[in-house]
Design a protein around this motif. Structure first.
Motif, PDB file in Angstrom:
ATOM      1  N   GLY A  87       2.394  -1.147   9.042  1.00  0.00           N
ATOM      2  CA  GLY A  87       1.529  -2.170   8.481  1.00  0.00           C
ATOM      3  C   GLY A  87       1.147  -1.864   7.052  1.00  0.00           C
ATOM      4  N   MET A  88       0.407  -2.787   6.496  1.00  0.00           N
ATOM      5  CA  MET A  88      -0.015  -2.707   5.100  1.00  0.00           C
ATOM      6  C   MET A  88      -1.351  -1.984   4.972  1.00  0.00           C
ATOM      7  SD  MET A  88       2.449  -4.360   3.742  1.00  0.00           S
ATOM      8  CE  MET A  88       1.794  -4.314   2.085  1.00  0.00           C
ATOM      9  N   LEU A  89      -1.534  -1.318   3.835  1.00  0.00           N
ATOM     10  CA  LEU A  89      -2.835  -0.748   3.510  1.00  0.00           C
ATOM     11  C   LEU A  89      -3.770  -1.886   3.123  1.00  0.00           C
ATOM     12  CD1 LEU A  89      -0.962   1.773   3.237  1.00  0.00           C
ATOM     13  CD2 LEU A  89      -2.468   2.522   1.421  1.00  0.00           C
ATOM     14  N   ASP A  90      -5.003  -1.829   3.593  1.00  0.00           N
ATOM     15  CA  ASP A  90      -6.018  -2.827   3.240  1.00  0.00           C
ATOM     16  C   ASP A  90      -6.805  -2.320   2.035  1.00  0.00           C
ATOM     17  OD1 ASP A  90      -5.314  -4.493   5.330  1.00  0.00           O
ATOM     18  OD2 ASP A  90      -6.871  -3.742   6.677  1.00  0.00           O
ATOM     19  N   GLY A  91      -6.682  -3.016   0.899  1.00  0.00           N
ATOM     20  CA  GLY A  91      -7.433  -2.639  -0.302  1.00  0.00           C
ATOM     21  C   GLY A  91      -7.134  -1.224  -0.728  1.00  0.00           C
ATOM     22  N   ASP A  92      -8.201  -0.401  -0.854  1.00  0.00           N
ATOM     23  CA  ASP A  92      -8.022   0.983  -1.296  1.00  0.00           C
ATOM     24  C   ASP A  92      -7.975   1.959  -0.119  1.00  0.00           C
ATOM     25  OD1 ASP A  92     -10.656   0.825  -0.529  1.00  0.00           O
ATOM     26  OD2 ASP A  92     -11.473   1.696  -2.358  1.00  0.00           O
ATOM     27  N   GLU A  93      -7.644   1.448   1.063  1.00  0.00           N
ATOM     28  CA  GLU A  93      -7.538   2.261   2.268  1.00  0.00           C
ATOM     29  C   GLU A  93      -6.506   3.381   2.078  1.00  0.00           C
ATOM     30  OE1 GLU A  93      -7.137   1.135   6.976  1.00  0.00           O
ATOM     31  OE2 GLU A  93      -5.857   0.048   5.574  1.00  0.00           O
ATOM     32  N   GLN A  94      -6.814   4.552   2.588  1.00  0.00           N
ATOM     33  CA  GLN A  94      -5.885   5.687   2.535  1.00  0.00           C
ATOM     34  C   GLN A  94      -4.816   5.524   3.617  1.00  0.00           C
ATOM     35  OE1 GLN A  94      -5.841   8.246   0.171  1.00  0.00           O
ATOM     36  NE2 GLN A  94      -7.191   6.717  -0.740  1.00  0.00           N
ATOM     37  N   PRO A  95      -3.594   5.994   3.370  1.00  0.00           N
ATOM     38  CA  PRO A  95      -2.516   5.843   4.351  1.00  0.00           C
ATOM     39  C   PRO A  95      -2.855   6.398   5.741  1.00  0.00           C
ATOM     40  CG  PRO A  95      -1.599   6.493   2.243  1.00  0.00           C
ATOM     41  CD  PRO A  95      -3.093   6.573   2.105  1.00  0.00           C
ATOM     42  N   GLU A  96      -3.536   7.545   5.819  1.00  0.00           N
ATOM     43  CA  GLU A  96      -3.882   8.143   7.111  1.00  0.00           C
ATOM     44  C   GLU A  96      -4.789   7.215   7.909  1.00  0.00           C
ATOM     45  OE1 GLU A  96      -3.785   9.691   4.198  1.00  0.00           O
ATOM     46  OE2 GLU A  96      -2.295  11.255   4.550  1.00  0.00           O
ATOM     47  N   ALA A  97      -5.784   6.622   7.251  1.00  0.00           N
ATOM     48  CA  ALA A  97      -6.681   5.686   7.930  1.00  0.00           C
ATOM     49  C   ALA A  97      -5.936   4.422   8.350  1.00  0.00           C
ATOM     50  CB  ALA A  97      -7.859   5.330   7.021  1.00  0.00           C
TER      51      ALA A  97
END
Length: 195
Positions: A87-97
């Motif tokens: 899936g895609m990262l949401d905003g400035d979300e870190q890849p691990e999260a």
């Protein structure tokens, strides 16, 4: 002395900015022999993404997904794609999260210690997207939800649990054709997935 950039003189035209950004970009590019040329490319700014191969070491199984992908249908692949959770990262979300969130949403699995193994540009000729690839172990107790994705995003995902050996064999038979899935399955076959 700082090295001169290989690209200069950008001129951008927005072609679409619906969900993501599609631009036509003109630029000068320096070739390896020092010669400069003017080039034009269409660039799709899609954001960055994550992909995960969960592996149960006790049973030798992996969790995959199956879903209909319209663009592959348009290119002559009428079957649902078998893929790793992604899936895609949401905003400035870190890849691990992001991968922990995606595992919960798509495959109904709690992932505690995802291990980032590499990053890759999958289609650098036109997409800016960089994918961070993860592996993680799971057990039967970690499958706490049904998965299936988010209905409000139009997701309709079937969760598959099969052995790693069977999944790798599906690549050779043309049953798994998704690039990120092939990369993670081949990596797992070569290196294993121990925490």
């Amino acid at each position: 002395m700082a090295e001169e950039s290989a690209v200069r003189n950008f001129k951008e035209t927005v072609l679409s900015d619906e969900k993501f950004l599609l631009r036509r970009v003109e630029f000068d590019q320096r070739h390896f022999d020092g010669w400069w040329s003017r080039l034009t490319r269409e660039v799709y700014t899609h954001g960055n993404a994550v992909a995960l191969l969960p592996y149960d070491p006790a049973r030798g199984t992996v969790l995959l997904t199956r879903q209909i992908r319209f663009v592959t249908y348009l290119n002559g692949h009428p079957h649902p794609l078998i893929e790793v959770c992604a899936g895609m990262l949401d905003g400035d979300e870190q890849p691990e999260a992001a991968i922990i969130r995606e595992a919960r949403e798509e495959i109904g699995c709690v992932i505690r210690n995802p291990r980032r193994i590499f990053d890759s540009f999958m289609s650098p000729g036109c997409l800016t997207e960089r994918i961070s690839f993860f592996v993680a172990t799971y057990g039967e107790a970690d499958r706490t939800g049904r998965g299936g994705g988010l209905a409000d995003e139009g997701e309709d995902i079937e969760v598959l649990e099969i052995t790693l050996e069977a999944a790798v064999a599906m690549i050779g038979r043309g049953e798994i054709v998704d690039g990120k899935t092939i990369l993670l399955l081949q990596w797992a076959a070569l290196h294993g997935i121990a925490d």
